[in-house]
Scaffold this active site. Structure first.
Site, short mmCIF file in Angstrom:
data_model
loop_
_atom_site.label_atom_id
_atom_site.label_comp_id
_atom_site.label_asym_id
_atom_site.label_seq_id
_atom_site.Cartn_x
_atom_site.Cartn_y
_atom_site.Cartn_z
N ARG A 122 -9.31 0.20 16.00
CA ARG A 122 -9.53 1.10 14.92
C ARG A 122 -10.28 0.76 13.69
O ARG A 122 -11.40 1.40 13.53
CB ARG A 122 -7.74 1.41 13.66
CG ARG A 122 -7.89 1.72 12.67
CD ARG A 122 -6.70 1.76 12.01
NE ARG A 122 -6.27 -0.04 11.85
CZ ARG A 122 -5.07 -0.06 11.42
NH1 ARG A 122 -4.16 0.93 10.97
NH2 ARG A 122 -4.68 -0.82 10.94
N MET A 149 10.12 24.72 -0.29
CA MET A 149 9.33 23.93 -1.14
C MET A 149 10.33 23.16 -1.94
O MET A 149 10.24 21.82 -2.20
CB MET A 149 8.23 24.71 -2.12
CG MET A 149 7.52 23.82 -2.96
SD MET A 149 6.60 24.45 -3.42
CE MET A 149 4.68 24.62 -2.94
N LYS A 192 1.00 -1.47 0.31
CA LYS A 192 -0.23 -0.36 -0.06
C LYS A 192 0.75 1.39 -0.23
O LYS A 192 1.92 1.07 0.57
CB LYS A 192 -1.00 0.45 1.35
CG LYS A 192 -0.19 0.42 2.79
CD LYS A 192 -1.03 0.11 3.36
CE LYS A 192 -0.35 -0.13 4.74
NZ LYS A 192 -1.46 -0.40 6.18
N TYR A 214 13.80 31.30 4.76
CA TYR A 214 12.06 31.91 5.41
C TYR A 214 12.74 31.96 6.73
O TYR A 214 13.05 31.07 7.41
CB TYR A 214 11.42 30.92 4.53
CG TYR A 214 10.97 31.12 3.18
CD1 TYR A 214 10.44 32.29 2.42
CD2 TYR A 214 11.09 30.02 2.44
CE1 TYR A 214 9.68 32.43 1.37
CE2 TYR A 214 10.96 29.70 1.60
CZ TYR A 214 10.57 31.26 0.80
OH TYR A 214 9.96 31.53 -0.44
#
Length: 373
Positions: A135, A311, A37, A263
């Site tokens: 779950r 990014m 998965k 930043y």
């Protein structure tokens, strides 16, 4: 053509090796499931599936319908178990492609049986039991209700029974032992009415940590990729980490003392500092949480990540590393020289788990594969 030297390399021989190592811990006559998965935890589902099949793996485990259909398109023989929820609108394609679904509640049992009844077929399913994960799955009372109304589910073929260990990697086996005991108590109730072929509760940690009665199907998740579920395992197998995450230096620049970096100016240089700008960022799956915490390998040495992860770029302090050059290789996860940064170490820096570290590597990062010899 790949115009950006930021990529992931996957060693398929390492995955093959890991499967064979894990197989040693499984009982004779049992079967293995390759859990692929999430694009095989970021490693690439197509290539991992082919490698697993070549190693004799008989089952593939996926989380969503789209993953299940893709697996069937790649391999028309392997057993496929949809471990998560299956929407009723997908039943037709699931049945056509011979995919086994998980039934985890009375509602899902009624929906699946209704479809099978209308089409005069039987659908193979695995019942999911709630034993301590809290779950997904039948609680004891819900299972008893299911069994008491079994006449309404005659079009379901109960082919397997599953559950999931929540704490097998913690080093203390007590809770897992209780889960296994609860699982087999519920299995015995089911066996009074059905004859399931497959019993599975064991995940990566459980394969090596527990030798008690534990079923005949073993789900290989993170361990198949060469990573340990945690550092607390008492009997860790000899695994090889398959994934290497690489980038390269696109700029080298000297900055004076007291220069703000990146930043938000979250890092201020404390000396004359040489900074390497590297072509990777959070859009590539290099988490922003690694800002001022991460390390990378350059010229076989560790360099701290400084400033906020951008990014598309990060900055690393290479002042103390000799012979750093433009376009030099940078290792984000993997080995360079005598140094090694594992996915688990990256996870520790940011308070997460290695599963997430590899799974979030972006699709824009190309995967290249070292084939089986």
């Amino acid at each position: 053509m790949n115009y950006r030297e930021t990529f992931v390399n996957i060693d398929l021989a390492a995955i093959h090796h890991n499967i064979l190592e894990l197989k040693k811990s499984a009982p004779v006559g049992s079967s293995l499931m390759a859990v692929i998965k999430g694009d095989a935890y970021g490693h690439g589902d197509v290539q991992v599936l082919k490698t697993a099949a070549a190693a004799g793996v008989e089952w593939a485990g996926v989380a969503i319908v789209r993953e299940a259909i893709k697996v069937r398109e790649i391999n028309d023989k392997i057993h496929i178990l949809l471990l998560g929820y299956c929407p009723s609108g997908a039943y037709r394609e699931i049945v056509d492609k011979k995919i086994t679904i998980t039934i985890h509640s009375l509602e899902t049992a009624f929906l699946a049986n209704s479809y099978a009844s209308q089409n005069k077929i039987q659908i193979p399913v695995h019942l999911k039991l709630e034993t301590g994960m809290s779950r997904l799955g039948f609680t004891e009372s819900q299972l008893i209700e299911f069994l008491s109304n079994s006449q309404y589910f005659s079009h379901l073929k109960i082919d397997g029974i599953s559950s999931h260990l929540s704490s097998a990697d913690e080093g203390n086996p007590d809770f897992s032992h209780r889960q296994i005991q609860k699982y087999y108590y519920l299995v015995d109730l089911i066996k009074k009415q059905f004859e399931p072929q497959w019993l599975h509760i064991v995940n990566s940690a459980g394969i090596t940590e527990f030798s008690e009665k534990r079923g005949n199907l073993f789900r290989m998740g993170i361990s198949m990729y060469g990573q340990m579920p945690s550092s607390h395992l008492q009997f860790p197998p000899l695994l090889k980490e398959a994934l290497t995450f690489k980038s390269f230096i696109i700029q080298l620049q000297d900055y004076a003392e007291n220069t703000p970096i990146g930043y938000g100016r979250t890092f201020i240089t404390k000396r004359q500092t040489k900074i390497a700008t590297i072509a990777v960022g959070y859009a590539d799956g290099y988490s922003r949480l690694l800002s001022n915490k991460g390390q990378v390998l350059i010229a076989g040495q560790r360099a701290p990540v400084i400033g906020n992860v951008c990014m598309d770029m990060i900055m690393a302090d290479v002042t103390d590393i000799n012979s750093v050059n433009l376009n030099d290789e940078v290792i984000l996860i993997g080995k360079q020289g005598q140094e090694f940064i594992s996915a688990s170490e990256v996870a520790d820096w940011i308070g997460t788990i290695n599963y997430e570290v590899t799974s979030i590597i972006s699709k824009r990062v190309p995967r290249f594969y070292t084939d089986l010899k």
